[in-house]
Scaffold this active site. Structure first.
Site, PDB file in Angstrom:
ATOM      1  N   GLU A  91      42.287  36.757  42.149  1.00  0.00           N
ATOM      2  CA  GLU A  91      41.242  36.877  41.128  1.00  0.00           C
ATOM      3  C   GLU A  91      39.848  36.496  41.635  1.00  0.00           C
ATOM      4  O   GLU A  91      39.142  35.725  40.997  1.00  0.00           O
ATOM      5  CB  GLU A  91      41.595  35.994  39.920  1.00  0.00           C
ATOM      6  CG  GLU A  91      42.884  36.406  39.244  1.00  0.00           C
ATOM      7  CD  GLU A  91      43.164  35.629  37.982  1.00  0.00           C
ATOM      8  OE1 GLU A  91      43.192  36.232  36.911  1.00  0.00           O
ATOM      9  OE2 GLU A  91      43.370  34.392  38.079  1.00  0.00           O
TER      10      GLU A  91
HETATM   11  C1  ACM Z   1      47.519  34.207  39.338  1.00  0.00           C
HETATM   12  O1  ACM Z   1      48.233  34.155  38.324  1.00  0.00           O
HETATM   13  N1  ACM Z   1      46.211  34.316  39.207  1.00  0.00           N
HETATM   14  C2  ACM Z   1      48.073  34.146  40.663  1.00  0.00           C
END
Ligand code: ACM
Length: 696
Positions: free
Chosen positions: A342
């Site tokens: 992310e």
């Molecule tokens: C995640 O759940 N951002 C690895």
């Protein structure tokens, strides 16, 4: 299991006519056929690769002893596990079991460890096989290596049961005659545990390791840094934990203690330091590592500004080299997780300096810049003797094939990784923080779905999987309830043969396993009970318990979207209930059975159940009014009342005349009940809908 002592009369035989149960049990596990006449499957989880029961049992009494033999018996993990077994058996049986390790020929439990493990620390792929033979003479546990003993001892402990309370039977405990040959399906079976969003103290981490080992999981993936907190003491960069946390972090002594504790129980510890995103907690102390100008702060509330490391500065790599070097010495496992998930490239794209770097290095965009960063990190970690693991965003073709990809955004990334020659782990489908039922996680298989079409060579690259527990909406107080017992079902998926898929059998075994895990010291039920007691205050808690028993937290990210943060108290009713309602599942199953073959007794049982829940609302309402934390649940009580009414009427209208406007009203009531108040849903609603729909 029914027992029939041929050594001592410890019980009676229900299944004497069946010498071996393996075929019947396997059919039950795979085909999910649990007829009323079938005995419940023995509470083993994960289910062994091969198991054959015979009538009879070895009694357990105060004379119980353990004998150790074979060259591997000298491994300290074996002796420590044997000593823990006395302690756990004493607790489970109430027998005064003194730790007595005696000559192997005379012991009740004879452990043979054929080989020594010369390669500590524990490595990925170490031998975990064991065989267990319980017969007239003794309980014999044989393993090629120490880890197999640890796994086999958990099976022995799960097999211990009270002798059936029947006329003439001797009260006491025994282990049924059985032959088991067991080995894991996947070598990497773990839990990713976030301790950044809410800190989990050492005792909670150790308790979790106890649970992992009990269900034969073998990796604690410790998510130690994120936007909300940096949770490890660095001696080299002490401002990291000082300014990057709220004062809650593990000292290096704590880390060594936990790693040793895990090693003794056959659990590897893989640390994760999430970079370059999810990295706000690095930046209050070292703002020059950030991509934008500071100042920076750790994130307290959802929506607070976050920070991303700057991959264009050499100083960033010098810092990470020194820090990872320090951590590499602290965590002996060869694998080291760098997160990588992310990353929002906008922070890079807004900085002319970083945009110029991207151009100068002929990188296409921010994603490619992250690829450049990962490649540099991989080299740094290799120099510290570590192999890199990362979330699936790090998958890029130019990284060495030694890295491991952890798939969280979907199984496709796991298939892509395996096809491209990388090893991978599945976490998509195993997110315990999303409050899904055990059955949903249980249905997810690392080698099915997107990965089913892989060649056998590619499939071999799939090392296993990890459940994930993110702590935005969990705390040390309710951690166990968020993990257990659902994590045991995932453990079975990763250990047991692919054919073990029966959901009814899984739930039948999960219930006793849940109790067994609490005997081990886990707190999934006891702590929630305490939380409800706190909500009840001076009033008796039983009505609140009964009300809560048919509620579940909303699923997925719905509650996250309402906002969360470190100042949010997680002590509402939604925090004090398990993710999955056993009572609702039982009711829904009973409704399905009834609708498949309607009968007066079935209708009466359902009516009684609904009447009980409805009656219970009378003492519940004053409780909801008495505590300001509970008033938000009043609309839920109204909906439960409406559902019980609709269900009861639906049952009676199968035989009585239906008022013309009844069905639309009843369906409207069911629809209303699907609104979520206070983060709660009422999981009996689908069954009530079926009852209403079934009215002609
Ligand atoms: C995640 O759940 N951002 C690895």
């Amino acid at each position: 299991m029914p027992t029939c002592g041929s050594r001592k009369p410890v019980g009676c035989v229900i299944l004497k006519r069946v010498r071996t149960l393996s075929i019947a049990l396997l059919g039950m596990l795979a085909l999910d056929f649990v007829a009323a006449a079938q005995p419940p499957p023995p509470p083993l989880m994960p289910w062994p690769a091969s198991i054959t029961f015979s009538p009879g049992a070895v009694p357990l009494d105060a004379k119980f002893t353990i004998g150790l033999s074979g060259v591997g018996a000298a491994d300290p993990r074996v002796k420590a596990a044997a000593l823990r077994t006395f302690d756990r058996l004493a607790r489970q049986t109430g027998l005064p079991l003194l730790p007595r390790i005696v000559s192997p020929d005379h012991a009740t439990l004879r452990i043979v460890v054929e080989a020594r493990d010369h390669r500590p620390p524990q490595q990925l792929g170490d031998d975990e096989q064991y065989s267990l033979q319980v017969s007239e003479a003794a309980i014999r546990l044989t393993a090629g290596a120490p880890l197999g003993v640890l796994r086999g001892l958990e099976t022995v402990l799960q097999l211990v049961r009270q002798n059936p309370a029947e006329a003439g039977a001797t009260p006491g405990f025994s282990v049924p005659f059985v032959e088991i040959h067991d080995r894991p399906r996947f070598p990497w079976r773990g839990l990713s545990l976030d301790v950044s969003r809410h800190f989990i103290p050492v005792e909670g981490v150790k308790r979790t390791i106890d649970g992992l080992a009990a269900v034969k999981l073998n990796v604690l993936h410790w998510h130690l840094s994120d936007d909300q907190g940096f949770r490890v003491e660095s001696r080299r960069y002490p401002r990291l934990q000082r300014l990057g946390s709220d004062g809650l972090f593990y000292t290096q002594a704590d880390i060594r203690d936990v790693v040793a504790y895990a090693r003794d129980r056959g659990v590897r510890v893989v640390p994760e330091f999430d970079v370059p995103g999810h990295a706000s907690s690095w930046l209050p102390a070292y703002p020059s590592l950030g991509s934008r100008p500071g100042p920076f702060a750790i994130v307290h509330e959802r929506g607070d500004p976050t920070g991303v490391l700057d991959p264009t500065k050499e100083a960033t790599y010098r810092f990470l080299d020194a820090f990872f070097g320090e951590m590499a010495a602290l965590f002996p496992d060869p694998y080291f997780h760098i997160g990588g998930d992310e990353v929002d490239p906008s922070e890079w794209n807004e900085q002319p300096r970083i945009v110029a770097f991207i151009k100068r290095h002929h990188l296409a965009d921010g994603k490619a810049l992250q690829g450049y960063f990962n490649a540099r990190l991989e080299k740094i970690l290799a120099l510290h003797g570590k192999r890199m693991v990362g979330w699936d965003e790090i998958l890029q073709p130019d990284l060495p094939k030694s890295i491991v990809i952890q798939s969280w955004r979907g199984q496709k990334s796991l298939a892509d990784a395996a096809r491209a020659g990388y090893r991978g782990l599945l976490s998509a489908g195993y997110y315990l923080d999303l409050m899904q039922p055990a059955s949903q996680h249980y249905a997810v298989d690392p080698l099915q779905g997107e990965t089913a079409g892989l060649s056998s060579e590619e499939q071999k690259r799939i090392l296993g999987g990890e459940a994930a527990m993110w702590e935005e909406l969990a705390t040390a107080e309710d951690l166990d309830a968020k993990l257990w017992p659902r994590l045991a079902a995932i453990a079975e998926r990763l250990w047991s043969p692919e054919s073990v898929t029966g959901v009814a059998s899984m739930y039948q075994r999960l219930e006793p396993i849940n109790h067994w895990l609490e005997w081990l010291g886990l707190t999934q039920r006891s702590n929630l009970r305490l939380m409800r007691q706190r909500l009840a205050g001076v009033l008796p808690v039983a009505p609140l318990d009964a009300f809560a028993a048919i509620l579940e937290p909303v699923k997925g990210y719905e509650r996250h979207r309402g906002g969360y943060g470190s100042s949010m108290p997680l002590n509402h009713l939604v925090d004090a209930i398990p993710p999955e309602s056993d009572a609702a599942r039982d009711f829904n199953n009973a409704v399905d059975r009834y609708l498949a073959a309607p009968n007066p007794a079935g209708a009466e049982a359902l009516r009684q159940q609904l009447a009980g829940w409805s009656r219970n609302l009378a003492p519940v309402r004053p409780m909801l009014l008495a505590n300001s934390l509970l008033t938000e649940d009043l609309p839920v009580a109204d909906e439960v009342a409406a559902l019980c009414r609709a269900g009861t009427e639906a049952l009676s209208y199968r035989t009585a005349a239906v008022p013309p406007d009844w069905k639309p009203r009843a369906l409207a009531a069911v629809k209303d009940a699907s609104k979520h108040y206070a983060g709660l849903l009422i999981p009996i609603a689908p069954a009530i809908q079926k009852l209403v729909d079934a009215v002609p």
